[in-house]
Design an enzyme around this catalytic site. Sequence first.
Site, mmCIF file in Angstrom:
data_model
loop_
_atom_site.group_PDB
_atom_site.id
_atom_site.type_symbol
_atom_site.label_atom_id
_atom_site.label_comp_id
_atom_site.label_asym_id
_atom_site.label_seq_id
_atom_site.Cartn_x
_atom_site.Cartn_y
_atom_site.Cartn_z
ATOM 1 N N THR A 118 28.001 -26.118 -14.030
ATOM 2 C CA THR A 118 27.484 -25.217 -15.054
ATOM 3 C C THR A 118 27.288 -23.899 -14.311
ATOM 4 O O THR A 118 26.986 -23.902 -13.105
ATOM 5 C CB THR A 118 26.137 -25.677 -15.651
ATOM 6 O OG1 THR A 118 25.164 -25.692 -14.608
ATOM 7 C CG2 THR A 118 26.223 -27.064 -16.280
ATOM 8 N N HIS A 119 27.515 -22.805 -14.981
ATOM 9 C CA HIS A 119 27.442 -21.472 -14.344
ATOM 10 C C HIS A 119 28.393 -21.379 -13.145
ATOM 11 O O HIS A 119 28.148 -20.617 -12.222
ATOM 12 C CB HIS A 119 26.014 -21.143 -13.875
ATOM 13 C CG HIS A 119 24.966 -21.397 -14.912
ATOM 14 N ND1 HIS A 119 24.469 -20.425 -15.740
ATOM 15 C CD2 HIS A 119 24.338 -22.551 -15.280
ATOM 16 C CE1 HIS A 119 23.566 -20.945 -16.561
ATOM 17 N NE2 HIS A 119 23.489 -22.239 -16.309
ATOM 18 N N SER B 186 55.499 -14.816 -3.348
ATOM 19 C CA SER B 186 55.199 -13.394 -3.195
ATOM 20 C C SER B 186 56.363 -12.741 -2.464
ATOM 21 O O SER B 186 56.988 -13.358 -1.612
ATOM 22 C CB SER B 186 53.918 -13.241 -2.387
ATOM 23 O OG SER B 186 53.889 -11.994 -1.736
ATOM 24 N N LYS C 183 52.717 -17.589 0.226
ATOM 25 C CA LYS C 183 52.114 -17.672 -1.089
ATOM 26 C C LYS C 183 52.839 -18.594 -2.067
ATOM 27 O O LYS C 183 54.056 -18.640 -2.120
ATOM 28 C CB LYS C 183 52.053 -16.281 -1.716
ATOM 29 C CG LYS C 183 51.075 -15.364 -1.025
ATOM 30 C CD LYS C 183 49.654 -15.686 -1.372
ATOM 31 C CE LYS C 183 49.279 -14.917 -2.620
ATOM 32 N NZ LYS C 183 47.909 -15.174 -3.010
ATOM 33 N N GLU D 206 48.392 -18.324 -15.004
ATOM 34 C CA GLU D 206 47.810 -16.990 -15.183
ATOM 35 C C GLU D 206 48.348 -16.304 -16.429
ATOM 36 O O GLU D 206 47.626 -15.616 -17.148
ATOM 37 C CB GLU D 206 48.122 -16.101 -13.970
ATOM 38 C CG GLU D 206 47.413 -16.539 -12.704
ATOM 39 C CD GLU D 206 47.952 -15.788 -11.499
ATOM 40 O OE1 GLU D 206 47.316 -14.807 -11.095
ATOM 41 O OE2 GLU D 206 49.027 -16.154 -10.983
ATOM 42 N N TYR E 205 50.834 -6.245 -54.290
ATOM 43 C CA TYR E 205 51.656 -6.035 -53.110
ATOM 44 C C TYR E 205 51.595 -4.574 -52.651
ATOM 45 O O TYR E 205 51.587 -3.656 -53.460
ATOM 46 C CB TYR E 205 53.129 -6.419 -53.376
ATOM 47 C CG TYR E 205 54.004 -6.177 -52.153
ATOM 48 C CD1 TYR E 205 54.094 -7.132 -51.142
ATOM 49 C CD2 TYR E 205 54.677 -4.971 -51.992
ATOM 50 C CE1 TYR E 205 54.850 -6.892 -50.003
ATOM 51 C CE2 TYR E 205 55.437 -4.723 -50.856
ATOM 52 C CZ TYR E 205 55.516 -5.683 -49.861
ATOM 53 O OH TYR E 205 56.243 -5.451 -48.730
HETATM 54 N N1 ARG Z 1 60.226 -6.602 -46.305
HETATM 55 C C1 ARG Z 1 59.185 -6.664 -47.268
HETATM 56 C C2 ARG Z 1 57.971 -7.399 -46.662
HETATM 57 O O1 ARG Z 1 58.136 -7.993 -45.648
HETATM 58 C C3 ARG Z 1 59.657 -7.401 -48.453
HETATM 59 C C4 ARG Z 1 58.997 -7.039 -49.711
HETATM 60 C C5 ARG Z 1 59.336 -5.692 -50.129
HETATM 61 N N2 ARG Z 1 58.873 -5.444 -51.434
HETATM 62 C C6 ARG Z 1 58.941 -4.241 -51.979
HETATM 63 N N3 ARG Z 1 58.480 -4.119 -53.145
HETATM 64 N N4 ARG Z 1 59.402 -3.216 -51.321
HETATM 65 O O2 ARG Z 1 56.893 -7.369 -47.179
#
Ligand code: ARG
Length: 482
Positions: A178-179, A300, A306, A313, A340
């Site tokens: 721990t720690h 290395s 090394k 990492e 959208y």
């Molecule tokens: N390439 C667009 C996206 O990945 C697709 C949808 C585009 N729709 C539009 N109304 N321009 O979201």
Amino acid sequence: CKEENSKNLSFPRKQVMTKNKDKTNPLWGGRFGEGASSLTQSYTASIDIDKKLYEVDIKGSIAYAEALKEAKVISPKELQKIKKGLVKILAEIESGKFEWKESLEDVHMNIESALAKKAGNAAKKLHTGRSRNDQVATDLKMYLNVKIDEALQNITSVQKDIIKQAEKHISSVMPGFTHLQIAQPVTFGHHLMAWHEMLERDYSRLVDAKNRMSVMPLGSAALAGSRYKINRSLLAKKLGFQSLSRNSIDAVSDRDFVIETASTLSILGVHLSRICEEIVLWSSSQFEYVYLSDEVCTGSSIMPQKKNPDVAELIRGGSSKTIANLMGLLSLMKNLPLSYNRDLQEDKDFIFRSIDYSNDSLVLLGLLIKGMKANTKKMEADCKLGQITATDLADYLVDKSMPFRKAHETVGKIVAHAESKGVQIFELEISELRKFSKLISEDVSSYLDPVKSINSRKLVGGTAPSQVRKEINFAKKVLAKR
Ligand code: ARG
């Protein structure tokens, strides 16, 4: 998984300003008098990133064309033409022959426009009642579903590698920390099984994310839904969705599933980084608890001796990308109005990078763990450091009916005394110990032995080998069901 992050926009100014009169987009150019400038085309294109969606896009289009046929929007003959064309396009993409065009913006329009060349008028009917808005949301869910399945398999495979090592070391003693200070003896097997538990939670979170995203957006069209008689339930069944979106506005706006996957993967990333930090520490000359196999190390260019744990990492370092990607997605979505918005196009780069990091790293972690050789002698030797069984000595006094707080205090004094002499408490004579409490007699030695300490911790979840065996058996049963 190493795409170019930024687009190359450094073309001459003149070219940027050129109006492409003859180059209006064939799929949406009707209302435009002139084409977008090359700069706009290049800036809005996402093909370099979203072409990964080609397979699910084609699968979705085939199922959608079938639905259009059932709705009598296209004839059976047209359906055949569309299907044949799409299958050909898939083969062309897979053999590397397909020519992706930036001017066609994205994967959806590249495929649709290629289809027009193969299936003529039939192809032009495929987008009836569908928008790229519901198409891209559907594609992305289908793609993530496949990639999450890959991640689930990779997690299980690493868990199996962990269990194999843990079984070998069910009773190998090592210092628990721990720690990062020596705390109490544990077994190496028990410590390894802690990694198993971490990954088990990642597994279940990914399953949750996968189930929650199994709601099909297709049929939502641009945002208002479709007027065509598409059998959405049948479509969903074909495309592997459990249910249908119930609000078309939400369906095209929603990217919770991307955020949730990214969030889950960032927790996985944190786990991978903590596991790899331990591997790096343990393989150092100061610890020397494990030796790593050559296949996961590099040398290395100047120091001939090394052998560096670079893979561990880079898994540790690379996990920061999963956190950055989650932050990127959250800030992308915050304040976006429904439904959208083109901003949503930016989601893919973030989530693709998180998923690729996760899957690649899990495979490499498996190699690291499989090839790891434990130096049990060194681990055992370190159990003679750090007054490792001081808690057991307090437990001894408790067993002799001393209240725990008093026992803690008494052992504290014994530790201070031992340290002033530069020895460990187990090296003190009984007569010396008795100066601190008359309750101590010869039988104390069994409490000071790291192996006895381990064997005594038999509760569920404890480090006793008998208990670790039970947990390994339980884990094996869970994995066997996958
Ligand atoms: N390439 C667009 C996206 O990945 C697709 C949808 C585009 N729709 C539009 N109304 N321009 O979201």
